[in-house]
Design a protein around this motif. Structure first.
Motif, mmCIF file in Angstrom:
data_model
loop_
_atom_site.group_PDB
_atom_site.id
_atom_site.type_symbol
_atom_site.label_atom_id
_atom_site.label_comp_id
_atom_site.label_asym_id
_atom_site.label_seq_id
_atom_site.Cartn_x
_atom_site.Cartn_y
_atom_site.Cartn_z
ATOM 1 N N ALA A 53 37.113 12.475 2.893
ATOM 2 C CA ALA A 53 38.159 11.448 2.808
ATOM 3 C C ALA A 53 38.697 11.324 1.387
ATOM 4 C CB ALA A 53 37.609 10.105 3.291
ATOM 5 N N ASP A 115 37.682 10.406 18.055
ATOM 6 C CA ASP A 115 36.985 11.443 17.286
ATOM 7 C C ASP A 115 36.635 10.948 15.889
ATOM 8 O OD1 ASP A 115 36.844 13.421 19.185
ATOM 9 O OD2 ASP A 115 38.564 14.557 18.436
ATOM 10 N N GLY A 116 37.643 10.407 15.199
ATOM 11 C CA GLY A 116 37.414 9.952 13.829
ATOM 12 C C GLY A 116 36.434 8.795 13.767
ATOM 13 N N PHE A 214 41.726 6.768 11.474
ATOM 14 C CA PHE A 214 40.661 7.530 12.135
ATOM 15 C C PHE A 214 41.186 8.850 12.688
ATOM 16 C CE2 PHE A 214 38.487 3.290 12.541
ATOM 17 C CZ PHE A 214 37.320 3.652 11.868
ATOM 18 N N GLN A 216 43.665 10.645 11.407
ATOM 19 C CA GLN A 216 43.822 11.535 10.253
ATOM 20 C C GLN A 216 42.472 12.107 9.827
ATOM 21 O OE1 GLN A 216 46.544 12.591 8.862
ATOM 22 N NE2 GLN A 216 48.171 11.103 9.259
ATOM 23 N N LEU A 217 41.433 11.278 9.862
ATOM 24 C CA LEU A 217 40.091 11.745 9.509
ATOM 25 C C LEU A 217 39.635 12.845 10.455
ATOM 26 C CD1 LEU A 217 37.650 11.118 7.596
ATOM 27 C CD2 LEU A 217 36.782 9.641 9.416
ATOM 28 N N ALA A 218 39.935 12.688 11.745
ATOM 29 C CA ALA A 218 39.534 13.691 12.732
ATOM 30 C C ALA A 218 40.254 15.018 12.500
ATOM 31 C CB ALA A 218 39.826 13.173 14.137
ATOM 32 N N ALA A 221 38.689 16.642 9.403
ATOM 33 C CA ALA A 221 37.341 17.152 9.675
ATOM 34 C C ALA A 221 37.385 18.487 10.394
ATOM 35 C CB ALA A 221 36.566 16.127 10.506
#
Length: 528
Positions: A53, A115-116, A214, A216-218, A221
């Motif tokens: 992140a 997912d995130g 969340f 964007q995080l997924a 990743a």
């Protein structure tokens, strides 16, 4: 006037899709289609996830823009120090009339958001996941997505997941209001500010972040920080989800890489070539003019440099044909009605500011303008949540962005243009929300009769205060509906019959102003 935005408007993408990948294939990506489009996702340790992140400069996409890595680490430290399991909360409450990007994501790609959140939950060792929503469509989609994954709130599961449905109000989407509602209270800010990372849901450290954050995080990743950074600007990599409405031919949600020119985004939506102004960041955001629009690119830093704000990603142009102060007045009334009614800056200040703007528009002159500036300044930094501050920012930006129109209204009584009503607002509001809207009436004093008894200030101190000279000082703004009864009582109780209720400038042409002492049939005797 523009109709309210649909939950899922047209969706467009500039460049290669990331969050909206697969939208061209199906209306909603169920779990099977989601895995076909995005592929599996490997778990990460807490520090590795925080580092990811940090490497992609991920900030919250709900408006505040807080660094996600910092929030993640704070929750982890608090959980370890206290020896308790943290909680993860997805904020999918999108209660602003001009925002739909999170609603689109929940309706069309719910599993990317999950997912995130699940990635963060596993990294933190959380055993509880809660999704906060306010709309029927988002509740249906997220419940279906949890069922597709076999997640529920039943005891005995390694991770318990549930949906928290809150009322659709501006203040209900604020982080502290969501946590308060989850804990069994009303969906309103609690009045005292506590860090969710320290004490949130059931007193446990809580990671609460926006739905797009969340998602964007997924994405990051899956593809890694380096590949993620190939899209967009170096200091703000990736894409941004925007809601573009207002004076446009095609209201839409659009995914764009950071660095795309603002004028190109407006062109895609069919905005006027030379807009009179563009409201950036939504109804808690800032106006920019046509020149700034041509200079700005889509990024937090660029918009801030021209006086705008990325905020929650709402972009709203208005054309030359409408009165910008009239457009702002419509939004101001809505902001005033969205008050939680718990603190003075919200319950009293915002209706007073909305009434003050009405005074300015309707020829109140320099005194009305000065009164509006004073009440707007008084609201800042004193609320129980961020709604008063965001609303004050909108008022201040309106006054600084449309100086020519402001001068026309203050000096000449108007700009000669009607208010078209291009900024989206919800349909008719209910009685509870209506109570804080300015009533169209104001208090006035006949100074030839006033003897400074001070009874009026005791009855309605929100509108009347005793000055240093021993005589009352009366608010210039319209009386909010929720204070009408006490205002009328103050008129009835005035021993000198000096206090009266008049029609505010915005309401002229309606019922006649009441004479000193009030209408005897409606208000009773002028003496208490």
């Amino acid at each position: 006037m523009n109709a309210p935005l649909p939950d899922v408007p047209e969706v467009r993408v500039v460049g290669l899709p990331q969050l909206t990948q697969g939208f061209d294939l199906v209306e909603r990506l169920d779990l099977a289609m989601h895995l076909k489009v995005h592929g599996p996702l490997e778990p990460m340790s807490g520090e590795r996830l925080a580092q990811l992140a940090e490497n992609i400069s991920l900030r919250g996409r709900g408006g505040a823009g807080f660094p996600f890595a910092q929030k993640l680490r704070a929750v982890a430290k608090a959980a370890i120090r206290r020896g308790v399991r943290p909680v993860v909360v997805i904020n999918a409450s999108e209660d602003e009339p001009a925002c739909r990007k999170d609603t689109v994501m929940v309706n069309r790609a719910p599993h990317l958001i999950l997912d995130g959140a699940l990635l963060a939950a596993e990294a933190l060792g959380a055993r509880t996941l809660i999704v906060a929503v306010t709309r029927n469509s988002t509740e249906v989609s997220i419940r279906a997505a949890l069922a597709e994954r076999g997640l529920s709130d039943r005891r005995g599961q390694q991770l318990r997941a549930r949906v928290q449905r809150n009322p659709e109000r501006m203040v209900s989407g604020e982080a502290s209001a969501i946590i308060r509602a989850i804990n069994g209270g009303p969906a309103l800010p609690p009045g005292r500010r506590e860090r969710a990372a320290e004490s949130g849901v059931a007193g446990a450290p809580t990671l609460l972040s926006n739905a797009e954050t969340f998602a964007q995080l997924a994405v990051a990743a899956r593809i890694g920080a380096r590949r993620y950074g190939h899209t967009g600007l170096e200091n703000e990599p990736g894409t941004v989800m925007l809601t573009v409405s207002g004076a446009v031919a095609r209201p839409m949600v659009i995914e764009v890489p950071t660095g795309v020119p603002m004028r190109y985004v407006l062109q895609l939506a069919g905005a006027p070539p030379v807009p009179q102004g563009v409201l950036t960041g939504g109804y808690h955001g800032n106006w920019i003019d046509a020149a700034a629009t041509h200079e700005a690119v889509i990024s937090r830093e660029s918009l801030a440099n021209v006086g705008g704000a990325l905020g929650a990603g709402a972009i709203l142009p208005i054309g030359q044909e409408t009165c910008p102060l009239g457009e702002a007045q419509r939004v101001a009334n809505w902001l005033a009605a969205e008050t939680a009614g718990q603190c003075g800056p919200c319950k009293l200040g915002l209706p007073a500011a909305a009434g003050g703007l009405s005074d300015v528009i309707n020829g109140g002159g320099p005194a009305a303008l000065e009164a509006l500036r004073e009440v707007t300044q008084a609201v800042k930094g004193r609320g129980a949540c961020k709604h008063p501050d965001g609303s004050a920012r909108f008022f201040s930006s309106t006054l600084s962005a449309f100086t020519d129109d402001l001068a026309a209204h203050v000096l000449h009584g108007g700009c000669g243009r009607e208010t078209v009503g291009v900024l989206p607002l919800p349909g008719p509001v209910g009685q509870e929300a209506q109570e804080s809207i300015p009533s169209g009436e104001k208090l006035a004093v006949d100074w030839t009769l006033c003897q400074g008894h001070g009874i009026c200030a005791e009855i309605v101190p929100e509108l009347i205060r005793m000055g240093a000279d021993g005589y009352p000082s009366v608010a210039e703004a319209a009386v909010p509906i929720h204070l009408q009864g006490r205002a009328q009582r103050a008129v009835r109780r005035c021993p000198a019959l000096a206090l009266r209720i008049e029609q505010a400038p915005a309401a002229r042409g309606g019922k006649p102003a009441l004479p000193p002492g009030g209408d005897r049939k409606a208000l009773g005797s002028g003496r208490g």
